[in-house]
Design a protein around this motif. Structure first.
Motif, mmCIF file in Angstrom:
data_model
loop_
_atom_site.group_PDB
_atom_site.id
_atom_site.type_symbol
_atom_site.label_atom_id
_atom_site.label_comp_id
_atom_site.label_asym_id
_atom_site.label_seq_id
_atom_site.Cartn_x
_atom_site.Cartn_y
_atom_site.Cartn_z
ATOM 1 N N PRO A 178 -6.491 75.333 8.178
ATOM 2 C CA PRO A 178 -6.532 76.758 8.750
ATOM 3 C C PRO A 178 -6.700 78.015 7.675
ATOM 4 O O PRO A 178 -5.863 77.723 6.785
ATOM 5 N N GLY A 179 -7.447 79.009 8.173
ATOM 6 C CA GLY A 179 -7.566 80.020 7.187
ATOM 7 C C GLY A 179 -8.558 79.666 6.143
ATOM 8 O O GLY A 179 -9.015 80.671 5.322
ATOM 9 N N ARG A 180 -9.340 78.601 5.923
ATOM 10 C CA ARG A 180 -10.439 78.326 5.000
ATOM 11 C C ARG A 180 -11.544 78.635 5.734
ATOM 12 O O ARG A 180 -11.959 78.274 6.964
ATOM 13 N N ARG A 181 -12.612 79.077 4.821
ATOM 14 C CA ARG A 181 -14.034 79.197 5.476
ATOM 15 C C ARG A 181 -14.838 78.749 4.369
ATOM 16 O O ARG A 181 -14.906 79.271 3.251
ATOM 17 N N HIS A 196 -14.940 76.203 -0.576
ATOM 18 C CA HIS A 196 -14.020 76.900 0.542
ATOM 19 C C HIS A 196 -13.364 77.944 0.151
ATOM 20 O O HIS A 196 -12.771 78.247 -1.002
ATOM 21 N N ARG A 197 -13.691 79.290 0.763
ATOM 22 C CA ARG A 197 -12.811 80.357 0.441
ATOM 23 C C ARG A 197 -11.576 80.355 1.307
ATOM 24 O O ARG A 197 -11.567 79.967 2.468
ATOM 25 N N HIS A 198 -10.255 80.546 0.802
ATOM 26 C CA HIS A 198 -9.015 80.365 1.309
ATOM 27 C C HIS A 198 -8.556 81.544 1.378
ATOM 28 O O HIS A 198 -8.244 82.472 0.493
ATOM 29 N N SER A 199 -8.213 81.957 2.687
ATOM 30 C CA SER A 199 -7.430 83.241 2.904
ATOM 31 C C SER A 199 -5.762 82.694 2.871
ATOM 32 O O SER A 199 -5.519 81.583 3.733
ATOM 33 N N PRO A 200 -4.996 83.393 2.207
ATOM 34 C CA PRO A 200 -3.540 82.785 2.005
ATOM 35 C C PRO A 200 -2.973 82.842 3.359
ATOM 36 O O PRO A 200 -3.103 83.875 4.226
ATOM 37 N N ALA A 212 -1.413 77.529 -7.789
ATOM 38 C CA ALA A 212 -1.721 76.429 -8.652
ATOM 39 C C ALA A 212 -2.642 75.440 -7.444
ATOM 40 O O ALA A 212 -2.130 75.226 -6.699
ATOM 41 N N GLY A 213 -3.792 75.093 -8.026
ATOM 42 C CA GLY A 213 -4.507 74.166 -7.433
ATOM 43 C C GLY A 213 -5.428 74.964 -6.383
ATOM 44 O O GLY A 213 -6.278 74.000 -5.837
ATOM 45 N N GLU A 214 -5.372 75.974 -5.969
ATOM 46 C CA GLU A 214 -5.871 76.583 -4.933
ATOM 47 C C GLU A 214 -7.625 76.867 -5.696
ATOM 48 O O GLU A 214 -7.693 77.395 -6.699
ATOM 49 N N PRO A 215 -8.349 76.770 -4.665
ATOM 50 C CA PRO A 215 -9.855 76.940 -5.281
ATOM 51 C C PRO A 215 -10.102 78.544 -5.165
ATOM 52 O O PRO A 215 -9.630 79.230 -4.581
ATOM 53 N N ARG A 216 -10.809 78.774 -6.680
ATOM 54 C CA ARG A 216 -10.884 80.317 -6.517
ATOM 55 C C ARG A 216 -12.175 80.865 -5.829
ATOM 56 O O ARG A 216 -12.965 80.041 -5.451
ATOM 57 N N LEU A 217 -12.161 81.993 -5.615
ATOM 58 C CA LEU A 217 -13.166 82.856 -5.060
ATOM 59 C C LEU A 217 -14.463 82.750 -5.738
ATOM 60 O O LEU A 217 -14.433 82.774 -7.156
#
Length: 295
Positions: A10-13, A19-23, A32-37
């Motif tokens: 949830p929160g990914r688009r 994938h854009r990640h909305s925290p 750490a490990g989160e994909p960047r915009l």
């Protein structure tokens, strides 16, 4: 086609394959490990790569279908025309077989540059696959697209190959125009492909190699003079950059013909001066007259 994305949280688009990640609550945007915009420049690059052939830099087949449909819809709204030009290289298989695929790739790149340099800013050059190329020409009649095709053919013929192999560059082409040759993109492409085949067939015959022709529909020839043909319009049966053939109402044709080529649904005409080079009598007393343009 891309498959479904597994493990989507949830929160990914999805954006451009990433994938854009909305925290979520309690997560850090910079964890750490989160994909960047993706930056705007990166997104633009992804969009360009999705519609571009990686070898030649021309548009790819995916872009061709979408763009042709858009141009046909625009022409239908405005009462205009749009032409399609399909091309392939003469003897390309021999180049690959005798010189290798790297040389073949170089030839494709050089051909793509010739096509790009021969088109207007509003035109779109595409690589259809292998050694086949397609160009979409808005607001261009069949006669106009023939002139473009011949310009490309002459320039491609100047691409240099090693003399030792005894091969020379050549180009086959076929053209079709919306709406006279077809009202759907698939039908227009099939018509263009059939005319490309006809051009190959003419090129295989030494007697017709100089001026390849293909059968057409929706073209008329209105002669300004020529005895019984005065001010009458006749159906053009086949056409090429070097000449055309039409049905004349008698067994003998004048030695000089002048008039206008009229295309269905097009507002402009194309003036031609011709001389008959072949007259084939028909059973009903008429004749099929093959003409060469006099420049």
């Amino acid at each position: 086609m891309d498959g479904p994305v597994r493990g989507r949280r949830p929160g990914r688009r999805a954006v451009g394959g990433h994938h854009r990640h909305s925290p979520l609550a309690g997560e850090s945007a910079g964890g750490a490990g989160e994909p960047r915009l993706l930056s705007g420049r990166e997104l633009s690059a992804l969009r360009v790569n999705a519609i571009t052939d990686p070898l030649t830099g021309l548009y790819n087949r995916r872009f061709l279908y979408d763009h042709l449909q858009r141009e046909m819809s625009r022409a239908e709204r405005t009462g205009g025309v749009v032409s399609l030009m399909m091309m392939d290289l003469q003897g390309f298989k021999s180049i690959n077989d005798r010189l290798g695929h790297p040389v073949g790739d170089t030839v494709l790149v050089k051909t793509a540059k010739v096509i790009r340099d021969s088109l207007r800013a509003v035109d779109a050059g595409c690589r259809y696959g292998g050694d086949e190329f397609v160009a979409v020409l808005p607001n261009t009649t069949l006669m106009g697209s023939l002139a473009v095709a011949e310009r490309v053919r002459q320039r491609v013929a100047k691409i240099q190959l090693p003399r030792r192999i005894g091969l020379q560059m050549g180009l086959h082409y076929g053209v079709a125009t919306f709406p006279s040759d077809g009202r759907t993109s698939d039908f227009l492409i099939r018509t263009c492909d059939q005319r490309l085949y006809d051009c190959r067939r003419y090129n295989s015959d030494p007697r017709t190699r100089r001026h390849p022709r293909f059968a057409v529909q929706g073209l008329g020839l209105r002669l300004a003079r020529g005895g019984v043909a005065r001010q009458r319009e006749f159906e053009v049966k086949d056409i090429g950059y070097g000449g055309l053939a039409f049905i004349y109402p008698s067994a003998r044709a004048p030695s000089h013909l002048e008039g206008e080529i009229i295309q269905e649904f097009a507002s402009d005409t194309h003036h031609v001066t011709m001389k008959p080079v072949s007259v084939k009598p028909l059973s009903d007393g008429r004749s099929r007259v093959g003409c060469a343009y006099v420049h």
